[in-house]
Design an enzyme around this catalytic site. Structure first.
Site, PDB file in Angstrom:
ATOM      1  CD  GLU A 208       2.573 142.366  58.674  1.00  0.00           C
ATOM      2  OE1 GLU A 208       2.837 141.367  59.379  1.00  0.00           O
ATOM      3  OE2 GLU A 208       2.294 143.484  59.146  1.00  0.00           O
TER       4      GLU A 208
ATOM      5  CB  THR B 270      -5.350 140.818  61.003  1.00  0.00           C
ATOM      6  OG1 THR B 270      -5.119 141.740  62.075  1.00  0.00           O
ATOM      7  CG2 THR B 270      -4.025 140.421  60.377  1.00  0.00           C
TER       8      THR B 270
ATOM      9  CG  ASP C  65      -1.041 144.483  60.708  1.00  0.00           C
ATOM     10  OD1 ASP C  65      -2.132 144.540  61.289  1.00  0.00           O
ATOM     11  OD2 ASP C  65       0.029 144.905  61.198  1.00  0.00           O
TER      12      ASP C  65
ATOM     13  NE  ARG D 226       0.492 152.793  58.887  1.00  0.00           N
ATOM     14  CZ  ARG D 226       1.050 151.629  59.160  1.00  0.00           C
ATOM     15  NH1 ARG D 226       1.282 151.268  60.420  1.00  0.00           N
ATOM     16  NH2 ARG D 226       1.394 150.809  58.190  1.00  0.00           N
TER      17      ARG D 226
ATOM     18  CG  ASP E 191       2.145 142.031  62.839  1.00  0.00           C
ATOM     19  OD1 ASP E 191       2.739 141.351  61.983  1.00  0.00           O
ATOM     20  OD2 ASP E 191       1.774 143.205  62.643  1.00  0.00           O
TER      21      ASP E 191
ATOM     22  CG  HIS F  43       8.306 148.209  57.777  1.00  0.00           C
ATOM     23  ND1 HIS F  43       7.338 149.021  57.208  1.00  0.00           N
ATOM     24  CD2 HIS F  43       7.865 147.919  59.038  1.00  0.00           C
ATOM     25  CE1 HIS F  43       6.350 149.205  58.081  1.00  0.00           C
ATOM     26  NE2 HIS F  43       6.645 148.554  59.194  1.00  0.00           N
TER      27      HIS F  43
ATOM     28  CD  GLU G 249       1.919 147.505  59.144  1.00  0.00           C
ATOM     29  OE1 GLU G 249       1.901 146.424  59.762  1.00  0.00           O
ATOM     30  OE2 GLU G 249       2.406 148.557  59.592  1.00  0.00           O
TER      31      GLU G 249
ATOM     32  CD  GLU H 147       7.469 151.071  54.858  1.00  0.00           C
ATOM     33  OE1 GLU H 147       8.629 150.699  54.648  1.00  0.00           O
ATOM     34  OE2 GLU H 147       6.531 150.263  55.039  1.00  0.00           O
TER      35      GLU H 147
ATOM     36  CE  LYS I 212       0.017 147.991  63.325  1.00  0.00           C
ATOM     37  NZ  LYS I 212       0.515 147.802  61.951  1.00  0.00           N
TER      38      LYS I 212
ATOM     39  CD  GLN J 161       0.737 151.825  64.130  1.00  0.00           C
ATOM     40  OE1 GLN J 161       0.189 151.959  63.029  1.00  0.00           O
ATOM     41  NE2 GLN J 161       1.849 151.153  64.285  1.00  0.00           N
TER      42      GLN J 161
HETATM   43 CA    CA Z   1       2.248 144.648  60.951  1.00  0.00          CA
END
Ligand code: CA
Length: 410
Positions: free
Chosen positions: A199, A255, A231, A235, A124, A131, A197, A356, A251, A238
């Site tokens: 992606e 996925t 993804d 948080r 990834d 971002h 996320e 975000e 993570k 993480q």
């Molecule tokens: Ca990612």
């Protein structure tokens, strides 16, 4: 260029179908949940059983399509990918194939879609400058938003191939260690900050030997096609675990990828110049050809549009990512899969993560049903979809990747 009308299908497809004859994405389906898996191509609101048609037509590539995953086709290389696509196009444009095609066209409703290929390694990246700057601003507000290396190479990490799942697979809220900034000690429990996320994923077909590197312009020789990725990210896990070695359990619990792999050939009309890069990257990251891609992504939470990130705004291209990934001589294997990193555009409603969109929960998102979100609740459904320019002003669809959040299991 083919003469006008040559690639017009005799099939009765609505003109706005994103799964017309210019798309032809590959997937794997079965009629029953545990039934035999077959390789198919999405056309309109149906699936073409191309394995069956190839067998009936005695095509020389029929054995590649007899598998229950795309890997043998992926391994066959670009000349074969082109030849197979040309034959499928012929089936759908030459009325002489009408009986055999109609005999092997199934309505999508009622079919089960599976992970289309066996994932080898999963990587990834972190390729959106918007971002990266947003994350820097949230996590390190008193330091420069970008680390010094960011504009010199595509930053990434090796993820967990075994937890890549197909769209529709429920995602159980992961448990793990988390420690909020106002807590003295870590505790173990369900994540309090489950995020997404948005992606774009790239599927490697042609392998490369250990010790050799793939050039930026070798991208289309090795990469078969493109899909969408969510993804999922915890948080709080993480934030506590990432320093100093990078993403890990925050993570690797799931996925999700969309079920249809759109061939690179279908995305030719979507190719655009890449974003200007300053400073100029080192020679091994410089391309002769245009590897930017124009994809319009939409993120929906419980059916409500919350963001529309433009893939055209990405700083690093997928071709540069592949070159960087192999620049140390790491081998590519058929089924390697890598994701772009969160796609975030410059505008607030173009951000590809809740981190975000809500600035780590400082603000909330108001959904169309009057409820608010900072991070995901149990029961929430996230769907990421995208379209790309096709020929003659039409658009092709990348389908969607979706998943529902299930409560944590003790
Ligand atoms: Ca990612």
């Amino acid at each position: 260029m083919p003469p006008p009308g040559e690639r017009r299908t005799w099939l009765d497809l609505p003109p706005e179908s994103g799964f017309g004859v210019h798309n032809l994405p590959y997937g794997v389906f079965s009629r029953e949940a545990g039934g035999r898996r077959r390789i198919g191509v999405a056309v309109g609101d149906g699936v073409l059983d191309i394995a069956a048609i190839a067998a009936v037509q005695d095509e020389d590539f029929a054995p590649l399509l007899a598998a229950e995953v795309l890997n043998p086709l992926l391994a066959a290389g670009r000349p074969t990918w082109r030849a197979v696509r040309q034959r499928i196009t012929a089936w759908l444009t030459d009325p002489g194939y009408r009986p055999v095609v109609l005999a092997h066209r199934l309505p999508l409703a009622g079919l089960h879609l599976h992970l289309p290929f066996e994932v080898a390694d999963y990587v990834d990246f972190y390729a959106s400058e918007h971002h990266a700057r947003n994350i820097g601003g949230i996590v390190r507000p008193d330091a420069p938003a970008l680390f010094p290396n960011w504009k010199h190479m595509p930053i990434g990490y090796h993820g967990r191939a075994g937890s890549v799942v197909v769209s529709g697979t429920p995602v159980t809220r992961p448990r793990g260690q988390r420690k909020a900034t106002d807590e003295d000690e870590p505790s173990f429990g369900p994540t309090r900050k489950l995020d997404i996320e948005a992606e774009v994923g790239f599927v490697v077909g042609t392998p490369s030997p250990l010790g050799e590197s793939v050039a930026v312009d070798g991208f289309d020789e090795h990469v078969f096609g493109v899909c969408l990725v969510n993804d999922w990210s915890a948080r709080d896990l993480q934030a506590w675990e990432t320093v100093p070695l990078g993403p890990f359990l925050g993570k690797s619990f799931a996925t999700s990828m969309s079920p249809w792999v759109v061939p690179l050939d279908a995305l030719e009309p979507a190719r655009i110049p890449q974003q200007p890069q300053e400073p100029e990257p080192l020679p091994y990251l410089r391309a002769e050809r245009d590897w930017g891609l124009e994809l319009a992504i939409e993120v929906r939470l419980n059916g409500y549009l919350v963001s529309h990130p433009p893939f055209s705004s990405m700083y690093w291209t997928a071709a540069q990512q592949l070159a960087h990934l192999t620049s140390n001589g790491a081998a590519l294997r058929t089924g390697d899969f890598y994701a772009s990193g969160t796609v975030s555009g410059p505008e607030p409603d173009e951000r590809g993560s809740l981190l975000e969109l809500t600035w780590d929960g400082l603000e909330t998102l108001l959904l169309g049903d009057g409820t608010h979100r900072s991070y995901l609740n149990d029961g929430d459904v996230v769907a990421i979809s995208a379209t790309a320019p096709g020929p003659d002003g039409a658009r092709i669809s990348l389908g969607e990747v979706t998943g529902r959040v299930l409560p944590s299991v003790a």
